[in-house]
Design a protein around this motif. Structure first.
Motif, PDB file in Angstrom:
ATOM      1  N   ASP A  79       2.755  11.525   1.777  1.00 22.36           N
ATOM      2  CA  ASP A  79       1.803  10.764   2.271  1.00 22.36           C
ATOM      3  C   ASP A  79       2.643   9.545   3.093  1.00 22.36           C
ATOM      4  OD1 ASP A  79      -0.378  12.628   1.499  1.00 22.36           O
ATOM      5  OD2 ASP A  79      -0.433  11.311  -0.348  1.00 22.36           O
TER       6      ASP A  79
ATOM      7  N   ALA B 110      -1.020   7.818   6.467  1.00 24.15           N
ATOM      8  CA  ALA B 110      -2.298   8.016   5.975  1.00 24.15           C
ATOM      9  C   ALA B 110      -2.766   6.825   4.922  1.00 24.15           C
ATOM     10  CB  ALA B 110      -2.320   9.446   4.906  1.00 24.15           C
ATOM     11  N   ILE B 111      -3.647   6.024   5.458  1.00 22.83           N
ATOM     12  CA  ILE B 111      -4.348   4.888   4.707  1.00 22.83           C
ATOM     13  C   ILE B 111      -4.946   5.293   3.677  1.00 22.83           C
ATOM     14  CG2 ILE B 111      -5.548   2.806   5.165  1.00 22.83           C
ATOM     15  CD1 ILE B 111      -5.048   2.848   8.213  1.00 22.83           C
ATOM     16  N   THR B 112      -6.043   6.379   3.671  1.00 23.60           N
ATOM     17  CA  THR B 112      -6.820   6.698   2.602  1.00 23.60           C
ATOM     18  C   THR B 112      -6.141   7.872   1.616  1.00 23.60           C
ATOM     19  OG1 THR B 112      -7.754   8.378   4.093  1.00 23.60           O
ATOM     20  CG2 THR B 112      -8.931   6.172   3.733  1.00 23.60           C
ATOM     21  N   ALA B 113      -4.881   7.936   1.703  1.00 23.21           N
ATOM     22  CA  ALA B 113      -4.421   8.982   0.808  1.00 23.21           C
ATOM     23  C   ALA B 113      -4.251   8.554  -0.612  1.00 23.21           C
ATOM     24  CB  ALA B 113      -2.749   8.894   1.144  1.00 23.21           C
ATOM     25  N   HIS B 114      -3.987   9.574  -1.628  1.00 25.14           N
ATOM     26  CA  HIS B 114      -4.054   9.428  -2.927  1.00 25.14           C
ATOM     27  C   HIS B 114      -3.263   8.357  -3.514  1.00 25.14           C
ATOM     28  CE1 HIS B 114      -4.969  10.298  -7.028  1.00 25.14           C
ATOM     29  NE2 HIS B 114      -3.825  10.551  -7.311  1.00 25.14           N
TER      30      HIS B 114
ATOM     31  N   HIS C  69       1.696   5.225  -2.420  1.00 26.21           N
ATOM     32  CA  HIS C  69       1.553   6.420  -2.135  1.00 26.21           C
ATOM     33  C   HIS C  69       2.582   7.422  -2.420  1.00 26.21           C
ATOM     34  CE1 HIS C  69      -1.290   5.042   1.622  1.00 26.21           C
ATOM     35  NE2 HIS C  69      -1.650   5.044   0.370  1.00 26.21           N
TER      36      HIS C  69
ATOM     37  N   LEU D  80       0.851  -1.216  -0.039  1.00 35.08           N
ATOM     38  CA  LEU D  80       0.012   0.039   0.100  1.00 35.08           C
ATOM     39  C   LEU D  80       0.815   1.214  -0.008  1.00 35.08           C
ATOM     40  CD1 LEU D  80      -2.735   1.300   0.307  1.00 35.08           C
ATOM     41  CD2 LEU D  80      -2.725   1.096   2.622  1.00 35.08           C
TER      42      LEU D  80
END
Length: 292
Positions: free
Chosen positions: A55, A62-66, A51, A47
């Motif tokens: 990020d 930040a797990i939900t980063a772009h 990133h 993951l």
């Protein structure tokens, strides 16, 4: 007149009592928890590789980063001009060639130590095992000086020979345990029919021991692909390997986490692909001889 009392029969369900069922469920949950514990860092690395550097460097991450492919672009040299393909090719050459040499030497040696045992074969096996007791760093300086004197520094074929020597002892031990499970009666029947040694190897031993050969070759390939100590010291620009190439992402400017994760994922893919391709053979080989 005495009457014999028949022993009372206990009626137990095949599945065991509730306590045993709960214990099995707890063991299953523990196995899943252990698997997730070892899988989560790998999933986090994958993951993070998608990133951006800002990020990836945030704390907490930040797990939900772009998501982006910038890390892979940096690794494959589209923006920096540094291509990993020579390093990957060197690693593939050394790993594949050394694995082939190890199998060519280990299978006949294991045959002599299992099916046709030589005198004091246990001493021979202990000698092979004793070669792994010396720390690798202890032999680094003599090997470096020898390679320098004969002009083999920064040569991928030197690494091939070293990886062959490093993996041969464990390959002999593994192949001996696999070949020892082959019934001698089959070989004796083939000898009575007039089959020569090469025919026995090609038509009898190799098909029966194929799972063990696959397991041994995969382990030797992984060890060769991941080796970095000797490659770091004995190679330079022309023969650098993939693990050494990864260290180039740690610069004086700091650690580029997203790039390192992307590089680690890309370098790990050949081993993962080889493992999945040989998954069935690998399981059969590692369990060969476990059940009589």
């Amino acid at each position: 007149m005495s009457t014999a009392t028949a022993p009372a029969r206990s009626h137990r369900r095949p599945g065991g009592g509730p306590l045993r069922r709960h214990a099995g469920a707890l063991l299953g949950l523990a196995a899943w928890a252990t698997g997730l514990f070892f899988f989560l860092p790998v999933a986090w690395m994958v993951l993070t590789s998608f990133h951006s550097e800002p990020d990836a460097a945030t704390n907490p991450p930040a797990i939900t980063a772009h998501l982006t492919l910038d890390g892979y672009r940096e690794f494959f040299g589209t923006s920096t001009g540094t291509s990993p393909w020579p390093a990957l090719a060197n690693s593939a050459t050394a790993a594949v060639a050394s694995t082939a040499l190890v199998l060519a030497l280990a299978i006949p040696a294991a045959y002599a130590l299992s099916i046709k045992p030589v005198r004091k074969w246990s001493d021979v096996l202990f000698f092979f095992l004793s070669t792994k007791m010396l720390p690798a760093v202890a032999g680094l300086l003599p090997i470096y000086l020898a390679a320098k004197n004969i002009g083999l520094l920064d040569n991928i074929w030197l690494m091939t020979v070293l990886y062959t020597a490093m993996n041969l002892p464990i390959a002999v031990w593994m192949m001996r345990s696999f070949l020892a499970e082959i019934p001698v009666s089959i070989l004796e029947a083939a000898a009575i029919d007039g089959a020569g040694l090469l025919t026995v190897f090609r038509k009898i031993i190799t098909p029966i021991a194929a799972p063990g050969i696959a397991a041994t070759s995969l382990i030797c390939f992984i060890f060769s692909w991941n080796e970095m100590l000797f490659a770091r010291v004995l190679t330079g620009i022309r023969s650098t390997t993939a693990p050494v190439f990864l260290t180039g992402f740690v610069t004086s400017q700091g650690l580029f986490l997203a790039q390192v994760c992307a590089a680690a994922v890309a370098v790990s893919l050949p081993v993962l692909i080889a493992g999945f391709a040989a998954q069935d053979r690998l399981v059969q080989g590692l369990s060969l001889g476990a059940v009589k």
